[in-house]
Design a protein around this motif. Structure first.
Motif, mmCIF file in Angstrom:
data_model
loop_
_atom_site.group_PDB
_atom_site.id
_atom_site.type_symbol
_atom_site.label_atom_id
_atom_site.label_comp_id
_atom_site.label_asym_id
_atom_site.label_seq_id
_atom_site.Cartn_x
_atom_site.Cartn_y
_atom_site.Cartn_z
ATOM 1 N N LYS A 1 0.840 -1.205 0.000
ATOM 2 C CA LYS A 1 0.000 0.000 0.000
ATOM 3 C C LYS A 1 0.874 1.252 0.000
ATOM 4 C CE LYS A 1 -4.057 -1.958 2.204
ATOM 5 N NZ LYS A 1 -4.942 -1.948 3.364
ATOM 6 N N GLU A 2 1.975 1.217 0.747
ATOM 7 C CA GLU A 2 2.864 2.374 0.797
ATOM 8 C C GLU A 2 3.550 2.598 -0.544
ATOM 9 O OE1 GLU A 2 5.588 2.375 4.064
ATOM 10 O OE2 GLU A 2 4.013 1.734 5.453
ATOM 11 N N VAL A 3 3.988 1.537 -1.173
ATOM 12 C CA VAL A 3 4.637 1.636 -2.490
ATOM 13 C C VAL A 3 3.651 2.172 -3.520
ATOM 14 C CG1 VAL A 3 5.669 0.295 -4.376
ATOM 15 C CG2 VAL A 3 6.365 -0.139 -2.017
ATOM 16 N N SER A 4 2.416 1.662 -3.504
ATOM 17 C CA SER A 4 1.430 2.137 -4.473
ATOM 18 C C SER A 4 1.074 3.604 -4.218
ATOM 19 C CB SER A 4 0.181 1.253 -4.485
ATOM 20 O OG SER A 4 -0.547 1.406 -3.299
ATOM 21 N N LYS A 5 1.056 4.008 -2.924
ATOM 22 C CA LYS A 5 0.811 5.414 -2.604
ATOM 23 C C LYS A 5 1.932 6.287 -3.161
ATOM 24 C CE LYS A 5 -1.777 5.880 1.700
ATOM 25 N NZ LYS A 5 -1.654 6.238 3.113
ATOM 26 N N ALA A 6 3.170 5.829 -2.986
ATOM 27 C CA ALA A 6 4.325 6.587 -3.478
ATOM 28 C C ALA A 6 4.286 6.713 -5.007
ATOM 29 C CB ALA A 6 5.625 5.934 -3.025
ATOM 30 N N ILE A 7 3.935 5.640 -5.679
ATOM 31 C CA ILE A 7 3.841 5.667 -7.143
ATOM 32 C C ILE A 7 2.748 6.624 -7.586
ATOM 33 C CG2 ILE A 7 3.239 4.285 -9.173
ATOM 34 C CD1 ILE A 7 4.747 1.937 -7.870
#
Length: 172
Positions: free
Chosen positions: A19-25
């Motif tokens: 979820k954090e990676v997708s938020k960053a992307i």
């Protein structure tokens, strides 16, 4: 049973990182889109990008400078052809002025003797020049030369800077 609990905890941790990676992307993509929109708006405002369709402009064709091979092929019945080296800074300005005055009398064309296409018609020796050429094969000029053609035939053939200058002055 401990294995199942620890497996669930590990799975939840991985899902949280996803979820954090997708938020960053999503944030990076959002910032890039924002910059692209700002660039487009500024470019439209400054005129760098023009959305209006411009009419195709006609190509500007100049008929003043011709090749030496076109000397006898002009449509006019009375015209001048001025042969000189356009790159010779010492005389180019003078010949441009003479050319403008010739155009007041009849149509006028100029031939750049510095171009390789015209080299076949250029001679260094005045003895090689036929002052009454009847066709292209007989045409040989010395730098500079002025020819007046009337009804497809050479009417006047003038060699040399001073002679051309004096002849053009007599036309006024």
């Amino acid at each position: 049973m401990k294995n199942k609990k620890s497996k669930k905890v590990i799975d939840r941790n991985f899902k949280g990182e996803d979820k954090e990676v997708s938020k960053a992307i999503k944030i990076v993509i959002g910032v890039l889109v924002a910059f692209a929109l700002i660039y487009l708006l500024v470019a439209l405002f400054t005129g760098e990008i023009n959305l209006k369709k411009e009419k195709d402009s006609e190509p500007d064709i100049q008929y003043v400078e011709i090749l030496a091979e076109r000397t006898f092929k002009q449509k006019d019945s009375d015209y001048f052809v001025l042969y000189y080296d356009f790159e010779n800074e010492a005389t180019a300005g003078l010949f441009d002025t003479i050319f403008e005055s010739l155009k007041e009398t009849a149509s006028a064309y100029k031939v750049d003797l510095s171009k390789k296409f015209n080299a076949n018609y250029l001679v260094e020796d005045s003895k090689s020049v036929d002052t009454t050429p009847e066709n292209l094969e007989e045409l040989k000029v010395k730098n500079p030369t002025l020819i007046r053609i009337k009804d497809g035939k050479v009417d006047k053939f003038v060699n040399g800077v001073e002679n051309i200058k004096n002849y053009s002055l007599k036309l006024k």
